[in-house]
Design a protein around this motif. Structure first.
Motif, PDB file in Angstrom:
ATOM      1  N   PHE A 148      15.627   8.480   0.429  1.00  0.00           N
ATOM      2  CA  PHE A 148      14.345   8.398  -0.238  1.00  0.00           C
ATOM      3  C   PHE A 148      14.385   6.958  -1.098  1.00  0.00           C
ATOM      4  N   ASP A 149      13.470   6.370  -1.073  1.00  0.00           N
ATOM      5  CA  ASP A 149      13.381   5.137  -2.232  1.00  0.00           C
ATOM      6  C   ASP A 149      12.303   5.189  -3.489  1.00  0.00           C
ATOM      7  N   GLN A 150      11.677   6.211  -3.250  1.00  0.00           N
ATOM      8  CA  GLN A 150      10.801   6.598  -4.570  1.00  0.00           C
ATOM      9  C   GLN A 150      10.648   7.905  -4.836  1.00  0.00           C
ATOM     10  N   VAL A 151      10.774   8.445  -5.796  1.00  0.00           N
ATOM     11  CA  VAL A 151      10.428   9.826  -6.203  1.00  0.00           C
ATOM     12  C   VAL A 151       9.365   9.681  -7.149  1.00  0.00           C
ATOM     13  N   LEU A 152       8.237  10.676  -6.621  1.00  0.00           N
ATOM     14  CA  LEU A 152       6.885  10.841  -7.612  1.00  0.00           C
ATOM     15  C   LEU A 152       6.852  12.207  -8.119  1.00  0.00           C
ATOM     16  N   ALA A 211      16.548   4.859  -6.531  1.00  0.00           N
ATOM     17  CA  ALA A 211      15.019   5.095  -6.417  1.00  0.00           C
ATOM     18  C   ALA A 211      14.300   4.857  -7.429  1.00  0.00           C
ATOM     19  N   ILE A 212      13.025   4.596  -7.242  1.00  0.00           N
ATOM     20  CA  ILE A 212      12.094   4.185  -8.362  1.00  0.00           C
ATOM     21  C   ILE A 212      11.247   5.596  -8.668  1.00  0.00           C
ATOM     22  N   ILE A 213      11.367   5.908  -9.886  1.00  0.00           N
ATOM     23  CA  ILE A 213      10.527   6.938 -10.348  1.00  0.00           C
ATOM     24  C   ILE A 213       9.020   6.447 -10.581  1.00  0.00           C
ATOM     25  N   GLN A 214       8.193   7.200  -9.937  1.00  0.00           N
ATOM     26  CA  GLN A 214       6.728   7.314 -10.040  1.00  0.00           C
ATOM     27  C   GLN A 214       6.198   8.516 -10.838  1.00  0.00           C
ATOM     28  N   ILE A 230       0.842  -1.350  -0.030  1.00  0.00           N
ATOM     29  CA  ILE A 230      -0.030  -0.130  -0.125  1.00  0.00           C
ATOM     30  C   ILE A 230       0.857   1.250   0.138  1.00  0.00           C
ATOM     31  N   ASP A 231       0.578   2.161  -0.895  1.00  0.00           N
ATOM     32  CA  ASP A 231       1.415   3.041  -1.517  1.00  0.00           C
ATOM     33  C   ASP A 231       0.806   4.387  -1.095  1.00  0.00           C
ATOM     34  N   VAL A 232       0.974   5.263  -0.158  1.00  0.00           N
ATOM     35  CA  VAL A 232       0.178   6.323   0.493  1.00  0.00           C
ATOM     36  C   VAL A 232       0.690   7.565   0.065  1.00  0.00           C
ATOM     37  N   HIS A 233       0.119   8.458  -0.645  1.00  0.00           N
ATOM     38  CA  HIS A 233       0.351   9.640  -1.245  1.00  0.00           C
ATOM     39  C   HIS A 233      -0.139  10.881  -0.293  1.00  0.00           C
ATOM     40  N   LEU A 234       0.635  11.521   0.506  1.00  0.00           N
ATOM     41  CA  LEU A 234       0.090  12.428   1.559  1.00  0.00           C
ATOM     42  C   LEU A 234       0.256  13.788   0.720  1.00  0.00           C
ATOM     43  N   MET A 235      -1.071  14.415   0.310  1.00  0.00           N
ATOM     44  CA  MET A 235      -1.062  15.475   0.034  1.00  0.00           C
ATOM     45  C   MET A 235      -1.698  16.380   1.119  1.00  0.00           C
ATOM     46  N   VAL A 254       9.086   2.178   7.250  1.00  0.00           N
ATOM     47  CA  VAL A 254       8.198   2.224   5.902  1.00  0.00           C
ATOM     48  C   VAL A 254       9.221   2.835   4.878  1.00  0.00           C
ATOM     49  N   LYS A 255       8.856   2.813   3.725  1.00  0.00           N
ATOM     50  CA  LYS A 255       9.832   3.365   2.404  1.00  0.00           C
ATOM     51  C   LYS A 255       9.272   4.858   2.455  1.00  0.00           C
ATOM     52  N   PRO A 256      10.290   5.440   2.258  1.00  0.00           N
ATOM     53  CA  PRO A 256      10.252   7.083   2.175  1.00  0.00           C
ATOM     54  C   PRO A 256      10.167   7.282   0.820  1.00  0.00           C
ATOM     55  N   GLY A 257       8.969   8.242   0.359  1.00  0.00           N
ATOM     56  CA  GLY A 257       8.975   8.729  -0.871  1.00  0.00           C
ATOM     57  C   GLY A 257       8.871  10.141  -0.914  1.00  0.00           C
TER      58      GLY A 257
END
Ligand code: DX5
Ligand code: ZN
Length: 219
Positions: free
Chosen positions: A131-135, A170-173, A63-68, A109-112
């Motif tokens: 960071f592990d993910q860049v959105l 890091a993964i690019i999302q 579960i990937d949570v995008h905190l806006m 938790v993985k930081p994005g």
């Protein structure tokens, strides 16, 4: 790496959330994307940790949570306890971004990190290793169903080059307006994790056809 398909439950049938999450899993989606909107950083209001916990009970997918939201640091622990696997915060809402990303990591938790379409990505240079993910947001966040902002394709390429330069894996999302028409060129530009709401839940053939159409377009 294999492209990751991340359906955004913002566009799910919320009266049938369990069914829709299960259908995403059966369709071969890789991740469930949960859009948290606070009515302050973005105009819309959506989900809290309770919805993340509800998803956690009905799927084994990450579960990937995008905190806006403003002040995301106040809620990281609650989202971690609810079962988030990735917590992504907006650079625009975090004056102490390095600390926030480290806190996410300490919570197991993985930081994005994410950037709005008009925000430069240069801070990544100084955040290597935290960071592990860049959105890369490809719409201004707040609503599903918006049109992909074309300048973001170049931003994906710039992000891939910058990650290369700093030795980050890091993964690019990419999130916003992703569909079967543009997903292949977004992959070519460096994106590996594709968030899609309308293209999946709004597909005339249903969720499984929506996921399949994105996979087919990726080839
Ligand atoms: C936008 C959200 C997205 C949204 C994408 O603020 O972050 O995740 O659900 O929806 P589509 O795919 O419809 O643009
Ligand atoms: Zn999102």
């Amino acid at each position: 790496m294999k492209p990751i398909i991340a359906p955004s439950i913002l566009s799910a049938d919320l009266a049938n959330l369990e069914r829709d999450v299960r259908l995403c899993e059966e369709a071969g989606a890789d991740v469930i994307h949960v859009d948290v909107m606070d009515g302050s950083f973005v105009p819309n209001l959506t989900f809290g940790p309770g919805v993340v916990a509800a998803c956690r009970r009905v799927t084994t997918l990450p579960i990937d949570v995008h905190l806006m939201m403003v002040n995301p640091e106040k809620h990281l622990e609650a989202f971690a306890k609810a079962g988030a696997d990735v917590l992504t915060v907006h650079y625009e809402t975090c004056p102490h971004i390095h600390r926030v990303l480290q806190t996410i990591c300490e919570l197991g938790v993985k930081p994005g990190i994410t950037f709005n379409p008009g925000t430069p990505i240069t801070p990544l240079k100084y955040l290597a290793g935290v960071f592990d993910q860049v959105l890369i947001m490809s719409v201004n966040p707040g609503f599903g169903g918006q049109k992909f902002i074309e300048a973001c394709e170049q931003k994906l390429r710039d992000t891939a080059a910058l990650l290369d330069e700093i030795g980050s894996e890091a993964i690019i999302q990419v999130d916003g307006g992703v569909d079967a028409d543009n997903i292949a060129r977004l992959f070519a530009a460096g994106a590996r994790n594709f968030v899609a709401g309308t293209a999946i839940f709004g597909h005339p053939g249903g969720i499984s056809a929506g996921v399949a159409s994105l996979r087919e377009a990726l080839g």
